[in-house]
Design a protein around this motif. Structure first.
Motif, PDB file in Angstrom:
ATOM      1  N   PHE A  59       0.696  -0.841   0.115  1.00  0.00           N
ATOM      2  CA  PHE A  59       0.107   0.338   0.050  1.00  0.00           C
ATOM      3  C   PHE A  59       0.663   1.092  -0.059  1.00  0.00           C
ATOM      4  N   PRO A  60       1.494   1.195  -1.032  1.00  0.00           N
ATOM      5  CA  PRO A  60       2.367   2.788  -1.298  1.00  0.00           C
ATOM      6  C   PRO A  60       2.049   3.961  -1.003  1.00  0.00           C
ATOM      7  N   GLU A  61       0.577   3.598  -0.976  1.00  0.00           N
ATOM      8  CA  GLU A  61      -0.068   5.112  -0.586  1.00  0.00           C
ATOM      9  C   GLU A  61       0.221   5.915   1.381  1.00  0.00           C
ATOM     10  N   PHE A  62       0.428   4.298   1.915  1.00  0.00           N
ATOM     11  CA  PHE A  62       0.652   4.486   3.318  1.00  0.00           C
ATOM     12  C   PHE A  62       2.090   5.929   4.399  1.00  0.00           C
ATOM     13  N   LYS A  63       2.565   5.293   2.647  1.00  0.00           N
ATOM     14  CA  LYS A  63       3.886   6.582   3.215  1.00  0.00           C
ATOM     15  C   LYS A  63       3.762   7.998   3.023  1.00  0.00           C
ATOM     16  N   GLU A  64       2.362   8.414   3.046  1.00  0.00           N
ATOM     17  CA  GLU A  64       2.373   9.732   2.940  1.00  0.00           C
ATOM     18  C   GLU A  64       0.474   9.624   4.528  1.00  0.00           C
ATOM     19  N   PRO A  65       1.659   9.939   5.254  1.00  0.00           N
ATOM     20  CA  PRO A  65       0.954  10.264   6.816  1.00  0.00           C
ATOM     21  C   PRO A  65      -0.147  10.358   6.759  1.00  0.00           C
ATOM     22  N   GLU A  70      -6.363   9.280   7.843  1.00  0.00           N
ATOM     23  CA  GLU A  70      -7.866   8.879   7.853  1.00  0.00           C
ATOM     24  C   GLU A  70      -8.218   7.564   7.080  1.00  0.00           C
ATOM     25  N   ILE A  71      -8.802   6.219   7.773  1.00  0.00           N
ATOM     26  CA  ILE A  71      -9.322   5.228   6.875  1.00  0.00           C
ATOM     27  C   ILE A  71     -10.600   5.140   6.225  1.00  0.00           C
ATOM     28  N   ARG A 132       0.866   4.163  12.195  1.00  0.00           N
ATOM     29  CA  ARG A 132       0.046   5.628  12.699  1.00  0.00           C
ATOM     30  C   ARG A 132       1.501   5.941  13.312  1.00  0.00           C
ATOM     31  N   ASN A 133       1.399   5.065  14.820  1.00  0.00           N
ATOM     32  CA  ASN A 133       2.738   5.478  15.304  1.00  0.00           C
ATOM     33  C   ASN A 133       4.282   6.354  15.054  1.00  0.00           C
ATOM     34  N   ARG A 134       4.520   5.006  13.827  1.00  0.00           N
ATOM     35  CA  ARG A 134       5.912   4.948  13.122  1.00  0.00           C
ATOM     36  C   ARG A 134       6.026   6.965  12.510  1.00  0.00           C
ATOM     37  N   TYR A 135       4.589   7.384  12.752  1.00  0.00           N
ATOM     38  CA  TYR A 135       4.856   8.883  11.887  1.00  0.00           C
ATOM     39  C   TYR A 135       4.296   9.854  13.317  1.00  0.00           C
ATOM     40  N   GLY A 136       4.091   9.124  14.262  1.00  0.00           N
ATOM     41  CA  GLY A 136       4.045  10.007  15.363  1.00  0.00           C
ATOM     42  C   GLY A 136       2.457  10.460  15.444  1.00  0.00           C
ATOM     43  N   LEU A 137       1.556   9.646  14.775  1.00  0.00           N
ATOM     44  CA  LEU A 137      -0.187  10.799  14.471  1.00  0.00           C
ATOM     45  C   LEU A 137      -0.295  10.735  15.671  1.00  0.00           C
ATOM     46  N   ASN A 138      -0.294   9.747  17.217  1.00  0.00           N
ATOM     47  CA  ASN A 138      -0.776   8.713  17.801  1.00  0.00           C
ATOM     48  C   ASN A 138      -0.011   9.417  19.477  1.00  0.00           C
TER      49      ASN A 138
END
Length: 149
Positions: A59-65, A70-71, A132-138
């Motif tokens: 899912f390369p689109e998830f390279k963008e935070p 939002e799913i 999400r965690n790796r991107y700091g979103l949580n």
């Protein structure tokens, strides 16, 4: 001796309730962890690196935070979405309970709510929440708890 066929099995209400209770308990436990530990410092499984790398490959689109923040349930559960996720999930069938039902927040900046959570399988939960965690979103969750204390 007959074999169990999930496609023709009855949905027993008591079994469904037990699954729902387990999914809610898992969501409450995860939320409790996020309140105490910033998601960016949290490790969900010993397979986090492999799950994250495979998610970004499939899912390369998830390279963008923003795309994991939002799913879309409709996209995830569309015919093509289901096929893509099924292929991803099967790569992790050796992880215990990888296909067990769980709750997934649709928006990382929101709480678990009836409107803001969907039913997903555990490996989907792991993949999205690890990302999400790796991107700091949580991280906002633990910051809000500390700020209000």
């Amino acid at each position: 001796m007959s074999t169990f066929d999930a496609e023709t099995a009855d949905n027993l209400e008591d079994i469904e309730k037990q699954f729902a209770v387990k999914a809610v308990t898992q969501a409450e436990t995860y939320w409790g962890l996020l309140e105490k530990i910033p998601g960016s410092k949290l490790k969900l499984t010993k397979h986090d690196d492999a799950i994250f790398e495979q998610l970004l490959e499939d899912f390369p689109e998830f390279k963008e935070p923003a795309n994991v923040a939002e799913i879309s349930e409709a996209a995830m559960k569309s015919v093509s979405g289901k096929a893509k996720w099924r292929t991803f999930c099967e790569k992790f069938k050796d992880i215990e309970d990888y296909n067990f039902g769980t709750l997934l927040r649709t928006k990382c900046d929101d709480f678990y709510t009836q409107e803001g959570a969907i039913f997903a399988v555990r490996i989907q939960f792991y993949a999205i929440e690890i990302c999400r965690n790796r991107y700091g979103l949580n991280d906002w969750i633990s910051r809000n708890i500390r700020a209000s204390a």
